[in-house]
Design a protein around this motif. Structure first.
Motif, PDB file in Angstrom:
ATOM      1  N   GLU A 189       0.732   8.107  44.651  1.00 48.73           N
ATOM      2  CA  GLU A 189       1.644   7.072  44.153  1.00 48.73           C
ATOM      3  C   GLU A 189       1.939   5.995  45.195  1.00 48.73           C
ATOM      4  OE1 GLU A 189       5.021   8.752  42.203  1.00 48.73           O
ATOM      5  OE2 GLU A 189       3.827  10.240  41.153  1.00 48.73           O
ATOM      6  N   LYS A 235      16.284  -8.650  41.764  1.00 47.49           N
ATOM      7  CA  LYS A 235      15.996  -7.219  41.817  1.00 47.49           C
ATOM      8  C   LYS A 235      16.450  -6.673  43.152  1.00 47.49           C
ATOM      9  CE  LYS A 235      11.815  -5.544  40.147  1.00 47.49           C
ATOM     10  NZ  LYS A 235      10.382  -5.429  40.374  1.00 47.49           N
ATOM     11  N   ILE A 236      17.054  -5.509  43.118  1.00 50.13           N
ATOM     12  CA  ILE A 236      17.447  -4.826  44.352  1.00 50.13           C
ATOM     13  C   ILE A 236      16.564  -3.596  44.468  1.00 50.13           C
ATOM     14  CG2 ILE A 236      19.293  -3.615  45.559  1.00 50.13           C
ATOM     15  CD1 ILE A 236      21.257  -5.297  43.867  1.00 50.13           C
ATOM     16  N   ILE A 237      15.892  -3.463  45.606  1.00 51.78           N
ATOM     17  CA  ILE A 237      15.002  -2.311  45.770  1.00 51.78           C
ATOM     18  C   ILE A 237      15.547  -1.413  46.862  1.00 51.78           C
ATOM     19  CG2 ILE A 237      12.658  -1.562  46.302  1.00 51.78           C
ATOM     20  CD1 ILE A 237      11.823  -4.464  45.506  1.00 51.78           C
ATOM     21  N   GLY A 296       0.558   3.024  45.170  1.00 52.53           N
ATOM     22  CA  GLY A 296       0.604   1.719  44.513  1.00 52.53           C
ATOM     23  C   GLY A 296      -0.462   0.744  44.968  1.00 52.53           C
ATOM     24  N   TYR A 338       8.108  -5.450  54.453  1.00 57.40           N
ATOM     25  CA  TYR A 338       9.511  -5.772  54.766  1.00 57.40           C
ATOM     26  C   TYR A 338      10.192  -4.812  55.755  1.00 57.40           C
ATOM     27  CZ  TYR A 338       9.309  -8.874  50.682  1.00 57.40           C
ATOM     28  OH  TYR A 338       8.960  -9.835  49.783  1.00 57.40           O
ATOM     29  N   SER A 345      19.825   4.833  40.314  1.00 55.84           N
ATOM     30  CA  SER A 345      18.936   4.960  39.167  1.00 55.84           C
ATOM     31  C   SER A 345      19.664   4.718  37.853  1.00 55.84           C
ATOM     32  CB  SER A 345      18.322   6.356  39.144  1.00 55.84           C
ATOM     33  OG  SER A 345      19.319   7.300  38.823  1.00 55.84           O
ATOM     34  N   ALA A 370       8.921  -2.113  49.382  1.00 55.22           N
ATOM     35  CA  ALA A 370       8.513  -2.861  48.192  1.00 55.22           C
ATOM     36  C   ALA A 370       7.355  -2.189  47.465  1.00 55.22           C
ATOM     37  CB  ALA A 370       8.125  -4.280  48.591  1.00 55.22           C
ATOM     38  N   MET A 371       6.625  -1.337  48.135  1.00 53.97           N
ATOM     39  CA  MET A 371       5.485  -0.707  47.481  1.00 53.97           C
ATOM     40  C   MET A 371       5.878   0.580  46.767  1.00 53.97           C
ATOM     41  SD  MET A 371       2.831  -2.591  47.784  1.00 53.97           S
ATOM     42  CE  MET A 371       1.427  -1.530  47.470  1.00 53.97           C
ATOM     43  N   MET A 372       6.771   1.355  47.368  1.00 56.63           N
ATOM     44  CA  MET A 372       7.101   2.654  46.776  1.00 56.63           C
ATOM     45  C   MET A 372       8.570   2.826  46.438  1.00 56.63           C
ATOM     46  SD  MET A 372       4.616   5.275  48.819  1.00 56.63           S
ATOM     47  CE  MET A 372       4.915   6.665  47.752  1.00 56.63           C
ATOM     48  N   GLY A 373       9.380   1.838  46.769  1.00 55.87           N
ATOM     49  CA  GLY A 373      10.813   1.975  46.538  1.00 55.87           C
ATOM     50  C   GLY A 373      11.170   1.905  45.065  1.00 55.87           C
ATOM     51  N   THR A 374      12.445   2.181  44.779  1.00 55.51           N
ATOM     52  CA  THR A 374      12.877   2.133  43.386  1.00 55.51           C
ATOM     53  C   THR A 374      13.828   0.958  43.188  1.00 55.51           C
ATOM     54  OG1 THR A 374      14.613   3.677  43.993  1.00 55.51           O
ATOM     55  CG2 THR A 374      12.670   4.602  42.942  1.00 55.51           C
ATOM     56  N   ALA A 375      13.724   0.345  42.039  1.00 51.91           N
ATOM     57  CA  ALA A 375      14.631  -0.753  41.712  1.00 51.91           C
ATOM     58  C   ALA A 375      15.969  -0.150  41.334  1.00 51.91           C
ATOM     59  CB  ALA A 375      14.064  -1.568  40.567  1.00 51.91           C
ATOM     60  N   ALA A 376      17.030  -0.729  41.873  1.00 50.24           N
ATOM     61  CA  ALA A 376      18.353  -0.167  41.611  1.00 50.24           C
ATOM     62  C   ALA A 376      19.010  -0.870  40.436  1.00 50.24           C
ATOM     63  CB  ALA A 376      19.227  -0.300  42.849  1.00 50.24           C
TER      64      ALA A 376
END
Lengths: 326, 275, 441
Positions: free
Chosen positions: C412, C328-330, C414, C171, C90, C334-340
């Motif tokens: 959440e 972008k690295i998640i 999405g 994915y 994060s 892809a729907m609920m993950g966070t971008a690193a």
């Protein structure tokens, strides 16, 4: 440099522009049929109407409202096509342009542009023209397949017009009512979009396939109308209330498939859409049978449009895990 | 002629009866309340900013009327200030305590230049949203996110996002110290401080608690807890690698000295000219 | 075969499951691992080691601090070289134990034999104690410590144990592969959880796009009384706890309630596998299956068995030949993950996937005007009206309106933001609404 954003990181491929594009594709068979039957004069109306709507939207968004140009989402093209479908072939160009101005300027942009309008722009344009220029708006050219120039075109009454002026005892053959299959394929007088039920159904199937619209509004709309007029017909037994003619001719199909289903001016939930469609069907029946106008689809949809905010307020889904139907 | 008379009678009659019904309803369902509430409400600025800690001006007026001597002393309308409070006090017969006028200060100077972006944020441009998933754009955990939620929250137009620095700038003439920005900032970068004599204030424009070297990696003007300011004035405390200048420090006396002593420029002093 | 699903909302995502047929392969050992002491919901664990200590695979590094916390074990053998605040995915610093890898020495208590131990000897208390001592947390992504979930609150009774093998995210295939390759272990894990909960039955829910897993598990469950496979429709978010319970049992978890309120306990299949390993093999949770996938930014997508603490860049290097393509690295789906922010951030117990998007996909489309199509209302599995929540936020965070719209019930997922043709970031607005409403409390 890495990009950061919140979830979801995927978006559906369907955009506003894409949806409008699909609607335009769905309307192409109908446009083709109207040109085939009414010739160059239909093409003229379509081109004028589409160009007029796009131009007015561009000018108004750019110079009056000073917001980013909104014509890229193709919604003005859809409005233009719909307006053209609501006009008779051979409509004077300047009148068509007035219709475009009312549709885009008054019914759409004055409310704040796409998504904010209360009434269907194309229908507002049509009703304005219908009331302002009743003679030109009911000057129906007789459809004639592949007779492109159609210069010496005859005029013909619409089937609904014939029905309106029938008296109780006359029969279909006395009044030269077209056959069902003729009405289904095209040989009916009327505005551009009323000509061919088959082309409208083709568009409807395309939109269902692409998941652009749900089946609820068209089916409930036509179904409700069919039930009411069917009962009326069975009770009176008069030819002028004969349901098949009422469904195959006039703007019912066009209105039910392309205009009542307009996203912005129809309710957002499934339940709301069903109520909306039933209301449209009932009002169409009332207007067609009891008013002085032979046709009532545009008024019915416009009246129901006014109820959409209320329907949206009351027909809301039940929140998962909460007991009350809030 | 006759028709006109009949019309007038019918329409007039309907309106007359409607008027009677409306009057009856309004009487029947009217809510009685202390007339003082309305009076005080009219004295208030009615911007419903929430700076007093109440839900709005009406709520504040109700609290004033309900208050006794002690609780009234705690109520203060930040927008109206001393003059409005005195008027209310006169109305209710209370003494008004002296309140110091407050102004918001931004305790970060992580401008685009001082704290360059290390990644590109492409989502909804909202500080609260961005702060939930990541740090400020320079990877400073306590830095300004530079999307201006505070600008939107300010009801007095006292905040603007500067084009050059990318950061919000407080217009001290317009700021009335309502604290909306303090409440909305996800990084708690705003602080309400007394305006000070001649608008002179001195404060540390940084909240970074990382070690000096790491803080400097993200931002040129971070506080590195070098202790220089604490040596000048013993009221200044340094905790968690961060210096904090309490508002009791005399800005007139120490301000310039502190600002000059700070090696990174994290200490801000608003002198006479600027104020 | 009957297919179960939830009635309200949901969307269909183009599957993007590139790695679904690929066997799980060990990712190997990196040079150093970074083990965060907080890989779960709750308080960070208390560190037990110090700089210079030699540790083995499975050595306890940090002890659970309080009830809502979890033990942290070493995933490698080697020397602790640093305990410091290190930037995680994060971008915020978080305390991590840095271990330099030397060899691959396991704690002797760990049973490394490949045999499947079918006999469950331990009693209820021992099972829970072993789960506790292995640092197991919900591996679906929420990271709720498992011991708390299997210790039922007073007065509540569990009726259903549902193993979540839905993995409806785009994915990700980690759970899919685990079900295919470790099917029997998962079933035994389910029996162990059954014993801990004091019930006889377990349901393994799998969605229809995993035919191989369905086949393997259906055949195996015939030999195990009380464990059944239920096939669910592939619809997103079928794997969300509340939606899964509704689909399988027809019960609705009350607003802001817990699954146990309707007698259900839901565990991820990965968690069940970890429970099996902990109870039968004495192996703490220090590795997990991670899907590395993406579209054209990834050359060879894979399902890796990864040691916790491995930097994501170590996996990325193995799957992607040209890292400059990555936009972008998640972490997660892809729907609920966070971008690193940081590609060196470590894999934790909760990381189910590392997704790499190219520069173009990484962009968020431009937000345009709402056309009131109602697609978000149709898509919302919770029966909310996201468009109305968005306009309440735009209307100066109208809190009363947000409350009236049940904003806090948002899960959440999405779906609304995915489906919106105007590309309005509806989920962001819902999250903002939740932030503002929570501030009030």
């Amino acid at each position: 440099m890495l990009k950061i954003s919140t979830a979801p990181h995927l978006n559906s491929p369907l955009s506003t522009r894409g949806i409008m594009g699909h609607v335009i594709i769905a309307m192409l068979p109908l446009a083709f049929m109207s040109i085939a039957y009414f010739g160059i004069s239909a093409l003229e109306v379509i081109i004028t109407s589409v160009a007029g709507c796009v131009l007015f939207e561009y000018l108004i968004s750019r110079y009056l409202m000073k917001v980013p140009n909104s014509t890229r989402d193709l919604s003005a093209v859809v409005t233009g096509l719909l307006l053209a479908f609501n006009l008779p072939a051979g409509m004077p160009i300047w009148m068509t342009l007035v219709g475009c101005l009312i549709a885009i300027g008054v019914a759409k942009m004055a409310f704040g542009g796409i998504g904010k309008n209360l009434f269907n722009p194309a229908l507002v344009g049509r009703v304005f023209l219908f009331i302002s220029f009743p003679v030109q708006m009911t000057h129906w050219i007789k459809p004639d397949l592949f007779h492109f120039m159609n210069l010496d075109a005859q005029t013909a009454a619409t089937p609904l017009g014939i029905l309106k002026h029938m008296d109780a005892l006359s029969t279909a053959s006395q009044h030269h009512l077209p056959q069902y299959w003729e009405m289904f394929v095209g040989y009916t007088g009327g505005s551009l979009g009323e000509v061919s039920t088959a082309a409208i159904l083709l568009g409807f199937i395309y939109m269902l396939w692409k998941k652009i619209i749900g089946w609820e509004i068209p089916v409930y709309y036509i179904g409700t109308f069919l039930i009411f007029i069917g009962i009326h017909w069975l009770l009176t037994g008069e030819t002028r209330y004969e349901p098949m003619t009422h469904i195959l001719s006039g703007g019912l199909m066009l209105g039910a498939v392309f205009m009542a289903t307009d996203y912005t001016t129809s309710p957002m939930t499934r339940r709301g859409r069903i109520i909306f469609a039933i209301g449209c069907g009932f009002l169409t029946y009332i207007i067609r049978i009891y008013s002085v106008y032979p046709e009532g689809v545009s008024f019915a949809i416009l009246i129901m449009n006014a109820f959409v905010p209320i329907i949206d307020m009351t027909c809301i889904p039940r929140v998962f895990g909460s007991k009350e139907r809030k | 002629m006759n028709a006109i008379v009949i019309n007038i009678l019918i329409v007039g009659g309907i309106s007359f009866f409607s008027a009677i019904i409306l009057y009856w309803v309004s009487q029947k369902f009217s809510v009685r309340e202390n007339p003082k509430i309305k009076k005080i409400e009219s004295l208030l600025p009615n911007v419903n900013c929430g700076g007093c800690g109440k839900a709005g001006c009406r709520d504040f007026a109700q609290s004033c009327v309900k208050a006794d001597k002690e609780t009234f002393a705690k109520l203060y309308c930040t927008v109206g200030g001393q003059t409005v409070m005195e008027k209310i006090g006169r109305e209710l017969g209370f003494e008004v305590a002296e309140h110091e006028a407050l102004v918001a200060v931004l305790r970060c100077n992580g401008t685009c230049e001082n704290a360059p972006s290390k990644f590109e944020y492409v989502g909804l441009k909202s500080c609260r949203m961005a702060a939930r998933i990541t740090t400020s754009q320079s990877e400073c955990p306590t830095g300004c996110v530079r999307f201006g939620d505070c600008v939107k929250a300010c009801k007095f137009g006292a905040l603007k996002l500067s084009k050059e620095t990318g950061m919000p700038v407080v217009d001290t003439d317009k700021c009335i110290g309502c604290g909306a920005c303090v409440r909305i900032c996800p990084k708690q970068l705003f602080e309400l401080r007394p305006r000070g004599k001649n608008n002179e204030r001195v404060y540390v424009a940084c909240r970074n608690t990382q070690k000096g070297a790491e803080a400097r990696k993200n931002c040129k003007v971070a506080c590195i807890a070098c202790q220089k300011c604490a040596k000048i004035c013993n009221e200044i405390k340094i905790e968690n690698n961060l210096s904090y200048i309490p508002s009791s420090v005399d800005a007139q006396k120490y301000g310039k000295q502190l600002a000059d002593a700070c090696p990174t420029g994290a200490i801000h002093y608003t002198g006479k000219k600027e104020g | 075969m009957k297919k179960y699903t939830f009635p309200l909302g949901g969307i269909h995502i183009n599957k993007h499951k590139r790695s679904s047929g690929l066997a799980i392969i060990p990712a190997g050992l990196p040079e150093t691992v970074y083990i965060p002491i907080r890989q779960h919901i709750g308080s960070p664990a208390k560190i037990l080691v110090k700089k210079g200590d030699k540790v083995k695979v499975g050595t306890l590094l940090a002890d659970a601090d309080g009830v809502v916390s979890a033990d942290i074990h070493s995933s490698v053998s080697g020397e602790v070289i640093k305990i410091d605040d290190i930037i995680d995915d994060s971008g915020y610093p978080s305390t991590m134990i840095v271990i330099k890898v030397e060899g691959d020495d396991y704690e002797p208590s760990i049973d490394r034999s490949p045999d499947i131990i079918r006999d469950i000897k331990d009693d209820k208390e021992t099972i829970i104690k072993k789960i506790q001592a292995s640092g197991i947390v919900g591996m679906g992504g929420a990271g709720f410590p498992t011991p708390i979930k299997v210790t039922l609150p007073k007065g509540k009774k569990a009726e259903y144990l549902i193993l979540n093998g839905i993995e409806c995210e785009a994915y990700l295939t980690a759970d899919d592969r685990l079900m295919v390759e470790k099917a029997e272990e998962i079933i035994i894990g389910a029996k162990i959880l059954n014993k801990a909960l004091g019930i006889q039955n377990a349901i393994i829910a799998i969605d229809e796009n995993k035919p191989e897993a369905i086949k393997v598990l259906s055949e195996l469950t015939r030999r195990y009384v009380g464990v059944n496979v239920r096939v669910c429709k592939s619809k997103y978010p079928q794997g969300a706890e509340k939606q899964l319970i509704k689909a399988i049992t027809g019960r609705e978890v009350p607003s802001r309630g817990l699954p146990i309120d309707v007698g259900c306990v839901v565990q991820n299949v990965g968690t069940a596998y970890a429970v099996y390993e902990a109870v039968q093999k004495n192996k703490p949770l220090f590795e997990r299956v991670v899907t590395v996938s993406g579209d054209d930014a990834v050359d060879n997508p894979a399902n890796y068995l990864v040691r916790v603490g491995t930097p994501a860049s170590f996996l990325i290097k193995r799957s992607c030949s040209d890292t400059s393509r990555i936009g972008k690295i998640i972490f997660g789906g892809a729907m609920m993950g966070t971008a690193a922010v940081n590609s060196d951030a470590p894999i934790t117990k909760l990381t189910s996937g590392v997704l790499l998007l190219n520069d173009l996909d990484a962009q968020k489309p431009q937000e345009t005007a709402c056309i009131r199509c109602g697609k978000c209302v149709e898509a919302c599995p919770m029966g909310l009206r996201p468009f109305a929540i968005a306009s309440a936020i735009k209307n100066n965070d109208d809190l009363n309106e947000l409350r009236r719209l049940h904003t806090l019930d948002c899960i959440e997922c999405g779906s609304c933001a995915y489906t919106c043709p105007a590309k309005i970031p509806l989920l962001d607005y819902c999250k903002l609404g939740k932030i503002e409403l929570r501030k009030q409390k």
